[in-house]
Design an enzyme around this catalytic site. Sequence first.
Site, PDB file in Angstrom:
ATOM      1  N   ASP B 114       0.738  -1.115   0.110  1.00  0.00           N
ATOM      2  CA  ASP B 114       0.041  -0.021   0.099  1.00  0.00           C
ATOM      3  C   ASP B 114       0.962   1.190   0.040  1.00  0.00           C
ATOM      4  O   ASP B 114       2.136   1.069   0.037  1.00  0.00           O
ATOM      5  CB  ASP B 114      -0.805   0.044   1.245  1.00  0.00           C
ATOM      6  CG  ASP B 114      -0.210  -0.068   2.613  1.00  0.00           C
ATOM      7  OD1 ASP B 114       1.214   0.035   2.481  1.00  0.00           O
ATOM      8  OD2 ASP B 114      -0.769   0.120   3.637  1.00  0.00           O
ATOM      9  N   SER B 115       0.220   2.309  -0.131  1.00  0.00           N
ATOM     10  CA  SER B 115       1.134   3.453  -0.113  1.00  0.00           C
ATOM     11  C   SER B 115       1.535   3.923   1.211  1.00  0.00           C
ATOM     12  O   SER B 115       2.509   4.998   1.294  1.00  0.00           O
ATOM     13  CB  SER B 115       0.245   4.889  -0.704  1.00  0.00           C
ATOM     14  OG  SER B 115      -1.026   5.070   0.194  1.00  0.00           O
ATOM     15  N   GLY B 116       0.996   3.439   2.348  1.00  0.00           N
ATOM     16  CA  GLY B 116       1.426   4.008   3.640  1.00  0.00           C
ATOM     17  C   GLY B 116       0.512   5.102   4.107  1.00  0.00           C
ATOM     18  O   GLY B 116       0.337   5.506   5.369  1.00  0.00           O
ATOM     19  N   GLY B 117      -0.444   5.806   3.177  1.00  0.00           N
ATOM     20  CA  GLY B 117      -1.013   6.885   3.598  1.00  0.00           C
ATOM     21  C   GLY B 117      -2.237   6.716   4.280  1.00  0.00           C
ATOM     22  O   GLY B 117      -2.428   7.003   5.262  1.00  0.00           O
ATOM     23  N   PHE B 118      -2.736   5.471   4.072  1.00  0.00           N
ATOM     24  CA  PHE B 118      -4.157   5.229   4.782  1.00  0.00           C
ATOM     25  C   PHE B 118      -3.700   5.040   6.334  1.00  0.00           C
ATOM     26  O   PHE B 118      -4.435   5.590   7.053  1.00  0.00           O
ATOM     27  CB  PHE B 118      -4.654   3.690   4.300  1.00  0.00           C
ATOM     28  CG  PHE B 118      -5.745   3.170   5.048  1.00  0.00           C
ATOM     29  CD1 PHE B 118      -6.982   3.816   4.563  1.00  0.00           C
ATOM     30  CD2 PHE B 118      -5.848   2.347   6.012  1.00  0.00           C
ATOM     31  CE1 PHE B 118      -8.236   3.366   5.344  1.00  0.00           C
ATOM     32  CE2 PHE B 118      -7.028   2.245   6.682  1.00  0.00           C
ATOM     33  CZ  PHE B 118      -8.122   2.447   6.430  1.00  0.00           C
ATOM     34  N   ASP B 168      -2.932   8.194  -1.826  1.00  0.00           N
ATOM     35  CA  ASP B 168      -4.288   8.708  -2.477  1.00  0.00           C
ATOM     36  C   ASP B 168      -4.879   9.555  -0.946  1.00  0.00           C
ATOM     37  O   ASP B 168      -4.252   9.354   0.182  1.00  0.00           O
ATOM     38  CB  ASP B 168      -5.402   7.794  -2.694  1.00  0.00           C
ATOM     39  CG  ASP B 168      -5.484   6.418  -1.808  1.00  0.00           C
ATOM     40  OD1 ASP B 168      -4.870   6.480  -0.776  1.00  0.00           O
ATOM     41  OD2 ASP B 168      -6.423   5.775  -1.711  1.00  0.00           O
ATOM     42  N   GLN B 212     -11.252   7.108  -6.003  1.00  0.00           N
ATOM     43  CA  GLN B 212     -11.836   7.575  -4.884  1.00  0.00           C
ATOM     44  C   GLN B 212     -13.173   8.273  -5.161  1.00  0.00           C
ATOM     45  O   GLN B 212     -13.640   8.076  -6.417  1.00  0.00           O
ATOM     46  CB  GLN B 212     -10.993   8.710  -4.257  1.00  0.00           C
ATOM     47  CG  GLN B 212      -9.641   7.872  -3.413  1.00  0.00           C
ATOM     48  CD  GLN B 212     -10.031   7.065  -2.248  1.00  0.00           C
ATOM     49  OE1 GLN B 212     -11.142   7.249  -1.683  1.00  0.00           O
ATOM     50  NE2 GLN B 212      -9.055   6.168  -1.774  1.00  0.00           N
ATOM     51  N   GLY B 239     -11.245   3.415  -0.184  1.00  0.00           N
ATOM     52  CA  GLY B 239     -11.733   4.280   0.674  1.00  0.00           C
ATOM     53  C   GLY B 239     -13.187   3.432   1.235  1.00  0.00           C
ATOM     54  O   GLY B 239     -13.772   4.001   1.479  1.00  0.00           O
ATOM     55  N   ASP B 289      -7.870  -7.821  -0.211  1.00  0.00           N
ATOM     56  CA  ASP B 289      -6.658  -8.066   0.933  1.00  0.00           C
ATOM     57  C   ASP B 289      -7.554  -7.587   2.190  1.00  0.00           C
ATOM     58  O   ASP B 289      -8.176  -6.834   2.148  1.00  0.00           O
ATOM     59  CB  ASP B 289      -5.688  -7.138   0.898  1.00  0.00           C
ATOM     60  CG  ASP B 289      -5.838  -5.592   1.267  1.00  0.00           C
ATOM     61  OD1 ASP B 289      -6.515  -5.118   0.587  1.00  0.00           O
ATOM     62  OD2 ASP B 289      -5.438  -5.372   2.475  1.00  0.00           O
ATOM     63  N   CYS B 327     -11.488 -29.725   4.860  1.00  0.00           N
ATOM     64  CA  CYS B 327     -10.664 -28.665   4.575  1.00  0.00           C
ATOM     65  C   CYS B 327      -9.256 -29.286   4.102  1.00  0.00           C
ATOM     66  O   CYS B 327      -8.936 -30.333   4.728  1.00  0.00           O
ATOM     67  CB  CYS B 327     -10.393 -27.740   5.941  1.00  0.00           C
ATOM     68  SG  CYS B 327      -9.113 -26.502   5.755  1.00  0.00           S
ATOM     69  N   CYS B 329      -6.313 -27.849   4.187  1.00  0.00           N
ATOM     70  CA  CYS B 329      -5.158 -27.274   4.792  1.00  0.00           C
ATOM     71  C   CYS B 329      -4.221 -28.113   5.860  1.00  0.00           C
ATOM     72  O   CYS B 329      -4.635 -29.097   6.096  1.00  0.00           O
ATOM     73  CB  CYS B 329      -5.628 -26.069   5.663  1.00  0.00           C
ATOM     74  SG  CYS B 329      -5.853 -26.485   7.515  1.00  0.00           S
ATOM     75  N   CYS B 332      -5.955 -29.580   8.753  1.00  0.00           N
ATOM     76  CA  CYS B 332      -7.155 -30.423   8.701  1.00  0.00           C
ATOM     77  C   CYS B 332      -7.047 -31.614   7.931  1.00  0.00           C
ATOM     78  O   CYS B 332      -7.902 -32.516   7.886  1.00  0.00           O
ATOM     79  CB  CYS B 332      -8.298 -29.375   8.119  1.00  0.00           C
ATOM     80  SG  CYS B 332      -8.582 -27.896   9.298  1.00  0.00           S
ATOM     81  N   HIS B 365      -4.799 -22.353   8.722  1.00  0.00           N
ATOM     82  CA  HIS B 365      -6.056 -22.813   8.281  1.00  0.00           C
ATOM     83  C   HIS B 365      -6.930 -21.506   7.691  1.00  0.00           C
ATOM     84  O   HIS B 365      -7.333 -21.584   6.418  1.00  0.00           O
ATOM     85  CB  HIS B 365      -7.191 -23.208   9.456  1.00  0.00           C
ATOM     86  CG  HIS B 365      -8.226 -23.450   9.048  1.00  0.00           C
ATOM     87  ND1 HIS B 365      -8.797 -24.545   8.692  1.00  0.00           N
ATOM     88  CD2 HIS B 365      -9.475 -22.560   9.438  1.00  0.00           C
ATOM     89  CE1 HIS B 365     -10.093 -24.587   8.156  1.00  0.00           C
ATOM     90  NE2 HIS B 365     -10.614 -23.300   8.634  1.00  0.00           N
TER      91      HIS B 365
HETATM   92 ZN   LIG Z   1      -8.114 -26.408   7.585  1.00  0.00          ZN
END
Ligand SMILES: [Zn+2]
Lengths: 485, 422
Positions: B114-118, B168, B212, B239, B289, B327, B329, B332, B365
């Site tokens: 990210d830009s760091g601004g947020f 931004d 934005q 945003g 994300d 699952c 993973c 599991c 998991h």
């Molecule tokens: Zn799992």
Amino acid sequence: MTVDNQDSGSPAMRFEILKALKDGAAARVGRLAFAGRLPIDTPNFIAITSRGAVPHITPDNAEKHLKTTGAYMALEDFIERPQQYLKRTPPIYQASTTPKHPTRLHSFTATPPSVTTILSARRLPAVPAPMGNTTNAVSVFTSTGFQSLTTTEYHSAVEALRPDIAIPLADLTHTTTTPNSKRALRMAERTDEWTVEWFSALSNSNVSTFAPVLPIPYSIQWEYISRLAEDYLPTGQLAGLALYDADVLPDLESHSPSLLPLPRLAFTNPPTPHHILRQISLGIDLFTLPFLNQISDAGLALSFTFPAPPDSKDMPGPQPLAIDLSHPTHATSLLPLSPTTTNCACYACTSHHRAYIHHLLHAREMLGWTLLQIHNHAVISSFFAGVRATIAEGGADALEQATKRFATVYEADFPEGMAERPRARGYQFKSVGGGEGKRNKPAWGKLGGNEDGNGEGKTEERGGEEEDGIVKAVEEMAVEEKEGR
Amino acid sequence: MWATARRMASHRTFTSPALKFELVAQCSVRMTCTTRARASILTLPHGIVNLPIFMPVATQASLKGLTPEQLEATNCRLCLNNTYHLGLKPGQEVLDAIGGAHKLQGWNHNILTDSGGFQMVSLLKLANVTEEGVRFLSPHDGSPMLLTPEHSISLQNSIGSDIMMQLDDVIVTTCPDKVRMREAMERSVRWLDRCIAAHKKPESQNLFCIIQGGLDLDMRRECVRQMLARDTPGIAIGGLSGGEAKDDFCKVVAACTELLPDLKPRYVMGIGYPEDLVVSVALGADMFDCVWPTRTARFGNAITKHGVLNMKREIYATDFGPIEDGCGCPCCRPVDQEGAMGVTRAFVHHNAAKETVAAHLLTLHNVWYQLDLMRRAREAIIQDRFPAFVKEFFANLYPDSSKYPSWAVDALRGVGIDLLET
Ligand SMILES: [Zn+2]
Ligand SMILES: [Zn+2]
Ligand SMILES: [Zn+2]
């Protein structure tokens, strides 16, 4: 010389002495094997778990990267009584077993089947209990506080959990001060009684009993030790010894030589590798090393080998036993964790570098401790391999020379960094001594109280004070707001 | 079969110096499928990434106790680092000396920053945005500092991320001040120009713009047009996830994707709830994300197809099943499979909030769950059964269809999926 228990009360264990430097209390190489587990070449060490896990190491990493073949487990880590569920049966007794996890202890803790398990009542090191032990129970410290564990309860726990090695209850004070002779005598008498009770109660032949040898003079516990030799060795019920003080070994040599072929497991808490070497020369086969987990938490990477590397002009003076990776000199170092002379082939050294560990320690990211654990366990593992090779190939002189050289090449103690790092992390509240334990616990109270925590409250890696703590707090707010939930 | 082959042959591709975007399948081109969902292949400097994708957040160059090797084993090929955090620790000088964040963390796959601004704006209450940049007081020593578009890009160049975000002007979407909202939108466009000008490595790092405009759909559309004119290799919708109603969130995403070109990746920032991911995919978004899956793991929560389960609850103390049945993973998967650990809910319960290992296991998991959800969505899109996938997803999450969230029902109806149809 071979002790083969295959036809005895412990059909699951076989201990073979491959080379002994002399008969009796002296260094030796051997192989300790339990049915279904990877054999353990001795001298060696086993990892100490906390609540069934090697601290910071998930079972997949343990299997892939830890290179340890044994795990020490403390029953007190599994039998807490939560306030609202005082009557509950500890969940571990209800665990089911599978071919992959052949015992309840393996299955509950997801410990790979190749790993030999050792069950004892107390953690290593144990927090001293203010109320002490009684005639038929020891005091244990669980995550919900002190409680008493009776000999009967302990027997059924061992039957249910089926560790490869079980340590019968011993009447120990868990303090560093030497007990007076009256107390020492009572320790011996009680442990003697409990051991008699143990052997008459224990019916599971898959469990090998390593009887405790107390940290008191031989002259006070000779009756108990004679009973072990005379009553339980011939029946095959006694499979090994668990020594709380290695210096009892020379007395065993003179007074109870029949016990000498048994494997010797040490709960002696050696503070440095120099102490380990001394105890190896007294004849210890298998170590538990509480300093390992502590060193990793302190941001230290072990940096020694055995035998010590050849002299070099680049490295004058005594070398450190460990490198403090929190030191700013490592901020941009792309070197492996320990000096290249150690040739560490662990995952942390082959895939990462000092700069990353330094960053992780500085940022208090949990991965730093994980990687240090992997490295430190690997260094110790190589250390023991070096000791075994020296004994096997060189014999008594070679071991003595190499031990002397090790003492001159390396510093006597671990570096100071250990003490300087803030270590206020609550999960280890029991392994750091009673007083500190009490201080650390409330930090967990906050986290534990956040039952429905969905992104609010503190994260577990909190614990720093000073400016880092403030930055961290601010950063956490940011993350919460970004989530918007 | 034949249809699949024809679609494969007709992949449309967009190429820019450090990125290739290949559209593999699109829901909307089929009669049976009317959503805007897309499946694509994004090729970045550190390898191929299949979209749609969830990107776990390794804030400080570490994913909360997982080794890069463990993260790789979840099939993650693109994760986030936060510029603000790496700027503080280890700092730009160290990043330059080491040779960037990939080298720092031993991660040979892709990184997005990210830009760091947020972070500055949302967390430092005293931050103050001017045309020059974001002014704030250092959390270290209280000294005044300034984050400009140029400085953000310089930091991200030092990090060496495969995808960088423009600085931004972020304000909460629920801000009632129309004038301030417009100012922020227009300033974000101007800052993009400054970011592009400051970007020193366009041949090896991609710079994405951020759309934005708050909840004002017209302002969003205007921003889209202005941003598209700058022709960045990828586009983010920013945003959001700042506390707006889910209905409004969906309207903004839909309004933006409607105008976006087919052949560029679309990233909706800060989204992580499984429902949000699935609906956003239906609305035509590709990348997401959020720290929620890994953060909630540290509080003992497991994400499952039937909802979030808190492993600290006493009912799990003697539950010897896997964290989630079915699952795949490493925690599991059935114990006879390669790499299976055989971890039970009881063991996680035993150590939750007591040993870091419990947090690591749940992190593993949860990351797996999120990545697998997007992988299955992608498969469904390619196999032309995305609407059925969406219906099954909601049916698993809410056994009683009358409990379906109305925002999801409405948003999905808008793209031709009727969740309540039987
Ligand atoms: Zn799992
Ligand atoms: Zn190493
Ligand atoms: Zn479709």
